[in-house]
Enzyme design. Structure first.
Site, PDB file in Angstrom:
ATOM      1  N   ASP A  96      15.845   8.104 -29.069  1.00 41.40           N
ATOM      2  CA  ASP A  96      16.974   7.735 -29.926  1.00 41.40           C
ATOM      3  C   ASP A  96      17.401   6.322 -29.550  1.00 41.40           C
ATOM      4  O   ASP A  96      18.002   6.102 -28.499  1.00 41.40           O
ATOM      5  CB  ASP A  96      18.105   8.728 -29.703  1.00 41.40           C
ATOM      6  CG  ASP A  96      19.352   8.410 -30.526  1.00 41.40           C
ATOM      7  OD1 ASP A  96      19.412   7.329 -31.138  1.00 41.40           O
ATOM      8  OD2 ASP A  96      20.288   9.241 -30.531  1.00 41.40           O
ATOM      9  N   VAL A  97      17.097   5.361 -30.417  1.00 46.34           N
ATOM     10  CA  VAL A  97      17.417   3.964 -30.136  1.00 46.34           C
ATOM     11  C   VAL A  97      18.327   3.426 -31.240  1.00 46.34           C
ATOM     12  O   VAL A  97      17.930   3.335 -32.401  1.00 46.34           O
ATOM     13  CB  VAL A  97      16.145   3.106 -29.978  1.00 46.34           C
ATOM     14  CG1 VAL A  97      15.205   3.270 -31.161  1.00 46.34           C
ATOM     15  CG2 VAL A  97      16.503   1.645 -29.772  1.00 46.34           C
ATOM     16  N   GLU A  98      19.551   3.085 -30.846  1.00 45.60           N
ATOM     17  CA  GLU A  98      20.551   2.621 -31.807  1.00 45.60           C
ATOM     18  C   GLU A  98      21.236   1.329 -31.374  1.00 45.60           C
ATOM     19  O   GLU A  98      21.943   0.721 -32.154  1.00 45.60           O
ATOM     20  CB  GLU A  98      21.619   3.700 -31.999  1.00 45.60           C
ATOM     21  CG  GLU A  98      21.075   5.057 -32.413  1.00 45.60           C
ATOM     22  CD  GLU A  98      22.165   6.120 -32.486  1.00 45.60           C
ATOM     23  OE1 GLU A  98      23.274   5.802 -32.969  1.00 45.60           O
ATOM     24  OE2 GLU A  98      21.915   7.261 -32.049  1.00 45.60           O
ATOM     25  N   VAL A  99      21.031   0.938 -30.103  1.00 46.52           N
ATOM     26  CA  VAL A  99      21.719  -0.233 -29.552  1.00 46.52           C
ATOM     27  C   VAL A  99      20.680  -1.192 -28.994  1.00 46.52           C
ATOM     28  O   VAL A  99      19.791  -0.791 -28.244  1.00 46.52           O
ATOM     29  CB  VAL A  99      22.697   0.175 -28.427  1.00 46.52           C
ATOM     30  CG1 VAL A  99      23.457  -1.040 -27.918  1.00 46.52           C
ATOM     31  CG2 VAL A  99      23.660   1.259 -28.922  1.00 46.52           C
ATOM     32  N   PHE A 115      18.816  -0.729 -38.659  1.00 42.26           N
ATOM     33  CA  PHE A 115      18.310  -1.083 -37.326  1.00 42.26           C
ATOM     34  C   PHE A 115      16.784  -1.147 -37.349  1.00 42.26           C
ATOM     35  O   PHE A 115      16.177  -2.057 -36.764  1.00 42.26           O
ATOM     36  CB  PHE A 115      18.785  -0.055 -36.302  1.00 42.26           C
ATOM     37  CG  PHE A 115      18.640  -0.500 -34.873  1.00 42.26           C
ATOM     38  CD1 PHE A 115      19.696  -1.090 -34.203  1.00 42.26           C
ATOM     39  CD2 PHE A 115      17.436  -0.334 -34.189  1.00 42.26           C
ATOM     40  CE1 PHE A 115      19.565  -1.495 -32.872  1.00 42.26           C
ATOM     41  CE2 PHE A 115      17.289  -0.731 -32.875  1.00 42.26           C
ATOM     42  CZ  PHE A 115      18.363  -1.326 -32.213  1.00 42.26           C
TER      43      PHE A 115
END
Length: 309
Positions: free
Chosen positions: A194-197, A233
């Protein structure tokens, strides 16, 4: 001073002196003058005005009902604003145009924020799969992961685990945290990043760290991890650099995901809302669809021949 005529001895005064003395004696001294004291009489007391007979006072027109009405209207207005802008309004679990009768499957993803979940009720709502938060960063472990992992296994919901990536933490430490927490076997969904930042690091460095996590985890479980991220993103930072990995894209308030599955883009899951309503879960929950049938979902899972851990 002159002589005191009344002191002459008897028989010594002449006739003229006696006449003069007699006339002098007849003169009366003026009476002493005294100031007349003025008797002051007290001013007459004013008689009190006759009191009006007591009767019922005329009731003043009260403003209380007016202000009560204003308060009620204000409360209604505040309630409307709260529901419209701040309340957690739930949405259907299935996006428009999708249903259990179609060619997609319904799933959810949860963490400790959903608290205790009744997984039997969840399954009865046509939920076929669930992603469970396992870890975050180098040390954090979701406090509800073990319970959710065991419960989904018992109810027969196809399960998967995800790691929330922190860009300022070394990727190998984050991979170790996930691997030490999650045991995947045949029939489980592949691991999820989970990559959001992005953080403040250079973009190439950021992508390199993501790749390091993906490679290490893939070697451990024998399956390519799924990349979860938002639509914007993905377009800004990831598109074209991780085409060999299955995608799970979050994109809300749209009728359908603009991204399409093709030979280059391995789109597998769409998270269409974070405000879904599912029986068995208090409050809102993230809802997803899988592009495919149950048979395709099972073939997407880890197979017995490649399961290593």
């Amino acid at each position: 001073m002159g002589k005191q005529l009344d002191m002459w001895p008897d028989g010594k005064a002449t006739y003229e002196e006696e006449v003069a003395l007699a006339s002098i004696k007849k003169i009366r001294k003026p009476a002493a003058k005294y100031k007349d004291t003025v008797k002051r009489t007290a001013a007459p007391k004013k008689s009190p005005k006759p009191r009006k007979p007591r009767g019922k006072k005329k009731a003043d027109k009260s403003t209380r009902p007016f202000w009560i009405g204003v308060a009620v209207l204000a409360a209604i207005a505040i309630g409307i604003v709260y529901v419209e802008f701040f309340a957690d309004k739930q949405e259907p679990a299935w996006p428009e145009g999708h249903s259990p009768m179609g060619n997609t499957l319904l799933g959810i993803d949860v963490s400790r924020y959903q608290r205790k979940i009744d997984w039997e009720k969840v399954k009865a709502n046509d939920v076929s799969f669930a992603f469970l938060k396992a870890t975050e960063g180098a040390k954090l472990k979701d406090t509800h992961f073990d319970r959710n992992w065991e419960s989904t296994g018992k109810t027969g919901i196809i399960r998967g685990a995800y790691h929330f990536y922190l860009p300022h933490v070394k990727p190998d430490e984050q991979a170790k945290n996930f691997i030490s927490t999650v045991t995947l076997g045949p029939g489980d969904l592949p691991p999820v990043l989970d990559v959001e930042v992005r953080g403040k690091m250079p973009l190439n460095h950021f992508r390199g760290d993501l790749k390091e996590w993906l490679v290490k985890v893939e070697r451990t479980y024998g399956a390519k991890p799924i990349i979860y991220t938002g639509y914007s993103f993905y377009r800004d930072y990831l598109e074209g650099y991780f085409d060999e990995y299955p995608l799970w894209i979050a994109h809300y308030n749209v009728k359908e995901l603009a991204l399409q599955r093709d030979e280059r883009t391995l789109l597998s899951f769409w998270q269409h809302t974070d405000k879904g309503a599912i029986d068995g879960i208090k409050g809102s929950v993230d809802c997803n669809i899988f592009y495919g049938s149950m048979r395709e979902l099972k073939s997407f899972c880890i197979q017995p021949s490649v399961a290593k851990k």
